[in-house]
Design an enzyme around this catalytic site. Structure first.
Site, PDB file in Angstrom:
ATOM      1  N   LYS A 159       0.867  -1.193   0.000  1.00  0.00           N
ATOM      2  CA  LYS A 159       0.000   0.000   0.000  1.00  0.00           C
ATOM      3  C   LYS A 159       0.893   1.228   0.000  1.00  0.00           C
ATOM      4  O   LYS A 159       2.041   1.162   0.466  1.00  0.00           O
ATOM      5  CB  LYS A 159      -0.871   0.005   1.268  1.00  0.00           C
ATOM      6  CG  LYS A 159      -2.099   0.882   1.163  1.00  0.00           C
ATOM      7  CD  LYS A 159      -3.213   0.175   0.436  1.00  0.00           C
ATOM      8  CE  LYS A 159      -4.421   1.047   0.259  1.00  0.00           C
ATOM      9  NZ  LYS A 159      -5.514   0.291  -0.390  1.00  0.00           N
TER      10      LYS A 159
ATOM     11  N   GLY B 123     -20.030   7.244   1.894  1.00  0.00           N
ATOM     12  CA  GLY B 123     -18.937   7.503   0.943  1.00  0.00           C
ATOM     13  C   GLY B 123     -19.503   7.489  -0.455  1.00  0.00           C
ATOM     14  O   GLY B 123     -20.209   6.557  -0.838  1.00  0.00           O
TER      15      GLY B 123
ATOM     16  N   GLY C 192     -17.581   8.230  -3.430  1.00  0.00           N
ATOM     17  CA  GLY C 192     -16.490   8.348  -4.399  1.00  0.00           C
ATOM     18  C   GLY C 192     -16.610   7.207  -5.387  1.00  0.00           C
ATOM     19  O   GLY C 192     -17.709   6.741  -5.692  1.00  0.00           O
ATOM     20  N   ASN C 193     -15.479   6.715  -5.836  1.00  0.00           N
ATOM     21  CA  ASN C 193     -15.490   5.637  -6.829  1.00  0.00           C
ATOM     22  C   ASN C 193     -16.337   4.450  -6.362  1.00  0.00           C
ATOM     23  O   ASN C 193     -17.280   4.032  -7.027  1.00  0.00           O
ATOM     24  CB  ASN C 193     -14.036   5.206  -7.101  1.00  0.00           C
ATOM     25  CG  ASN C 193     -13.974   4.025  -8.047  1.00  0.00           C
ATOM     26  OD1 ASN C 193     -14.569   2.982  -7.785  1.00  0.00           O
ATOM     27  ND2 ASN C 193     -13.285   4.170  -9.146  1.00  0.00           N
TER      28      ASN C 193
ATOM     29  N   GLY D 219     -18.345   3.971  -3.549  1.00  0.00           N
ATOM     30  CA  GLY D 219     -19.702   4.237  -3.070  1.00  0.00           C
ATOM     31  C   GLY D 219     -20.668   4.556  -4.191  1.00  0.00           C
ATOM     32  O   GLY D 219     -21.780   4.006  -4.256  1.00  0.00           O
TER      33      GLY D 219
HETATM   34  P1  NAD Z   1     -12.701   7.977  -3.178  1.00  0.00           P
HETATM   35  O1  NAD Z   1     -11.655   8.948  -2.820  1.00  0.00           O
HETATM   36  O2  NAD Z   1     -13.098   7.859  -4.605  1.00  0.00           O
HETATM   37  O3  NAD Z   1     -14.031   8.249  -2.327  1.00  0.00           O
HETATM   38  C1  NAD Z   1     -14.065   8.339  -0.933  1.00  0.00           C
HETATM   39  C2  NAD Z   1     -15.425   8.922  -0.551  1.00  0.00           C
HETATM   40  O4  NAD Z   1     -15.594   8.858   0.873  1.00  0.00           O
HETATM   41  C3  NAD Z   1     -15.618  10.382  -0.945  1.00  0.00           C
HETATM   42  O5  NAD Z   1     -16.932  10.554  -1.429  1.00  0.00           O
HETATM   43  C4  NAD Z   1     -15.462  11.130   0.387  1.00  0.00           C
HETATM   44  O6  NAD Z   1     -16.182  12.364   0.398  1.00  0.00           O
HETATM   45  C5  NAD Z   1     -16.088  10.122   1.309  1.00  0.00           C
HETATM   46  N1  NAD Z   1     -15.749  10.288   2.725  1.00  0.00           N
HETATM   47  C6  NAD Z   1     -14.548  10.571   3.301  1.00  0.00           C
HETATM   48  N2  NAD Z   1     -14.699  10.660   4.643  1.00  0.00           N
HETATM   49  C7  NAD Z   1     -16.003  10.402   4.905  1.00  0.00           C
HETATM   50  C8  NAD Z   1     -16.774  10.331   6.098  1.00  0.00           C
HETATM   51  N3  NAD Z   1     -16.221  10.532   7.290  1.00  0.00           N
HETATM   52  N4  NAD Z   1     -18.107  10.062   5.981  1.00  0.00           N
HETATM   53  C9  NAD Z   1     -18.670   9.847   4.770  1.00  0.00           C
HETATM   54  N5  NAD Z   1     -17.989   9.897   3.630  1.00  0.00           N
HETATM   55  C10 NAD Z   1     -16.675  10.176   3.688  1.00  0.00           C
HETATM   56  O7  NAD Z   1     -12.188   6.559  -2.610  1.00  0.00           O
HETATM   57  P2  NAD Z   1     -12.621   5.097  -3.086  1.00  0.00           P
HETATM   58  O8  NAD Z   1     -11.628   4.632  -4.083  1.00  0.00           O
HETATM   59  O9  NAD Z   1     -14.075   5.088  -3.417  1.00  0.00           O
HETATM   60  O10 NAD Z   1     -12.352   4.254  -1.758  1.00  0.00           O
HETATM   61  C11 NAD Z   1     -13.316   4.157  -0.714  1.00  0.00           C
HETATM   62  C12 NAD Z   1     -12.934   3.017   0.225  1.00  0.00           C
HETATM   63  O11 NAD Z   1     -12.875   1.795  -0.504  1.00  0.00           O
HETATM   64  C13 NAD Z   1     -11.555   3.153   0.901  1.00  0.00           C
HETATM   65  O12 NAD Z   1     -11.595   2.571   2.186  1.00  0.00           O
HETATM   66  C14 NAD Z   1     -10.665   2.318   0.004  1.00  0.00           C
HETATM   67  O13 NAD Z   1      -9.487   1.866   0.671  1.00  0.00           O
HETATM   68  C15 NAD Z   1     -11.609   1.182  -0.326  1.00  0.00           C
HETATM   69  N6  NAD Z   1     -11.263   0.435  -1.533  1.00  0.00           N
HETATM   70  C16 NAD Z   1     -11.177   1.060  -2.734  1.00  0.00           C
HETATM   71  C17 NAD Z   1     -10.867   0.324  -3.857  1.00  0.00           C
HETATM   72  C18 NAD Z   1     -10.833   0.963  -5.232  1.00  0.00           C
HETATM   73  O14 NAD Z   1     -10.790   0.212  -6.199  1.00  0.00           O
HETATM   74  N7  NAD Z   1     -10.874   2.261  -5.371  1.00  0.00           N
HETATM   75  C19 NAD Z   1     -10.620  -1.056  -3.758  1.00  0.00           C
HETATM   76  C20 NAD Z   1     -10.721  -1.680  -2.507  1.00  0.00           C
HETATM   77  C21 NAD Z   1     -11.051  -0.909  -1.400  1.00  0.00           C
END
Ligand code: NAD
Length: 381
Positions: free
Chosen positions: A60, A178, A180-181, A183
């Site tokens: 990571k 959440g 982002g990607n 959610g």
């Molecule tokens: P991202 O940056 O695209 O989105 C994160 C989202 O969470 C944003 O909408 C942000 O506003 C929101 N957020 C942050 N703090 C918050 C809070 N306290 N309450 C509510 N919302 C909040 O990130 P992502 O890629 O969507 O990743 C989200 C989670 O999924 C992380 O834990 C990441 O490690 C995990 N993850 C992601 C992937 C991937 O392919 N991107 C793969 C496995 C796990």
């Protein structure tokens, strides 16, 4: 920086286990990044790859920064410098980064380009990162992969009757933390393909709740509209803004933490009114909350299985780059489904045969597989 000042950013790359190489794991850009979080997430990647049975070790990375306050130029310069600093660690056969919080295809494209500048003759150099734009050898299913993989497991759990009181996803009520990607795509797939009602959505600025259900695509358009200066879902259709504890504890069938770690703490776990938790974020539930949930009738789909879809499709992207080919989207999705349903079947058997929780079962499965690799390799010299 754009104003001519010089700013020093602190970044990390942690490789947790090289039982398999390359190691694999995302890059996080966030003010919350620190070495202990990145180390824990690297270990989670080792376990996740064992649960999903992918030939990768865990890693990571991250940089302490707030990407929302940086211009595209500043982000590009920081990404290039970070890639240079970790260039002795990464490579298509040694360690392969991917997107995580605050990063996406754009950063992966820049990382590949920077790596390539120092490795002009390296074969299949674009396999150095996954989650790239399609033009650079990315995989069309990667953006939705984590969401798609999680939904696939949720669907299996419902079909196999593992979630008490939930027999169909049609009209099931969903709260997603959440947007982002992960959610957004999860909410969108559940709404569009399974007919779920998305009653709650939150981001870092707060949560919105609508018992009739909202269309995630409309909420996304609202959030990304140029006129929306807050760049948040807050204010959508005049809905009230809820704080985390009030938002997460609303009654629903399915709760999807998809933001960041340690969101479901003990006090929230005690008040949760959901039938199932699909942990798409990494480490969203604290140990105390876990204990409380195991005593409640809540089915938990643990992170190291639930969100393994991302690294599974990254595996397809890495393979196709090394082969110099482009996998068809149907082939990618079919491998994703196969890997996720097999892993879920293995988890269910472990839970049954050892009479443990799904969290314990997932760790037992991962650690016993890692132990077998150590035994089969033996210890040098
Ligand atoms: P991202 O940056 O695209 O989105 C994160 C989202 O969470 C944003 O909408 C942000 O506003 C929101 N957020 C942050 N703090 C918050 C809070 N306290 N309450 C509510 N919302 C909040 O990130 P992502 O890629 O969507 O990743 C989200 C989670 O999924 C992380 O834990 C990441 O490690 C995990 N993850 C992601 C992937 C991937 O392919 N991107 C793969 C496995 C796990």
């Amino acid at each position: 920086m754009n104003d001519g000042t010089l700013k020093i950013f602190v970044g990390y790359r942690v490789q947790h286990s090289k039982l398999y190489e390359p190691t694999k794991g995302g890059i996080r850009y966030s003010p919350d990044v620190d070495l202990s979080v990145i180390t824990a997430l690297a270990m989670e990647m080792t376990l996740k790859c064992r649960v999903a049975d992918l030939p990768f070790g865990g890693a990571k990375g991250g940089v302490i920064c707030n990407p929302r306050e940086m211009s595209p130029d500043e982000l590009e310069r920081m990404t290039r410098r970070y890639t240079f600093e970790i260039s002795s660690m990464i490579g298509p056969d040694s360690d392969v980064p991917a997107p995580d919080i605050g990063t996406g295809p754009k950063e992966m494209g820049i990382m590949f380009d920077t790596y390539k500048m120092f490795n002009q003759r390296a074969p299949y150099a674009n396999a150095v990162v996954t989650g790239k734009p399609l033009t650079l050898g990315g995989c069309s299913a990667r953006l939705e992969a984590t969401a798609q993989g999680g939904v696939c497991i949720l669907d299996e759990a419902v079909k196999q009757g593992h979630i008490s009181g939930l027999t169909s996803l049609k009209d099931a009520t969903v709260i997603v933390q959440g947007f982002g990607n992960v959610g957004f795509h999860t909410a969108n797939i559940l709404h569009k393909d399974y007919g779920c009602r998305i009653i709650g959505i939150s981001d870092s600025k707060g949560g919105i709740y609508n018992p009739k259900g909202s269309n995630p695509s409309d909420v996304h358009n609202y959030k990304t509209d140029e006129k929306n200066e807050k760049e948040s879902i807050v204010g959508y259709e005049g809905l009230d803004t809820l704080a985390t504890d009030e938002f997460l504890t609303k009654e629903c069938d399915i709760l999807v933490p998809a933001a960041k770690e340690t969101q479901i703490i003990g006090s929230i776990a005690a008040d949760l009114k959901t039938k199932v938790i699909l942990e798409l974020a990494n480490g969203p539930t604290t140990n105390l909350a876990d204990k409380i949930l195991s005593e409640k009738d809540v089915y938990l789909i643990p992170d190291i299985l639930a969100n393994a879809g991302g690294v599974t499709v990254s595996y397809c992207e890495w393979l196709q780059n090394k082969e110099g080919t482009q996998w068809k989207i149907d082939a990618v999705n079919s491998l994703l489904r196969e890997k996720m349903t097999t892993a879920y079947g293995d988890l269910v058997s472990t839970v049954k045969s050892h009479d443990v929780t799904t969290r314990e079962g997932a760790y037992m499965l991962a650690i016993s597989r890692a132990m077998q690799v150590v035994k089969d390799r033996g210890i040098f010299p």
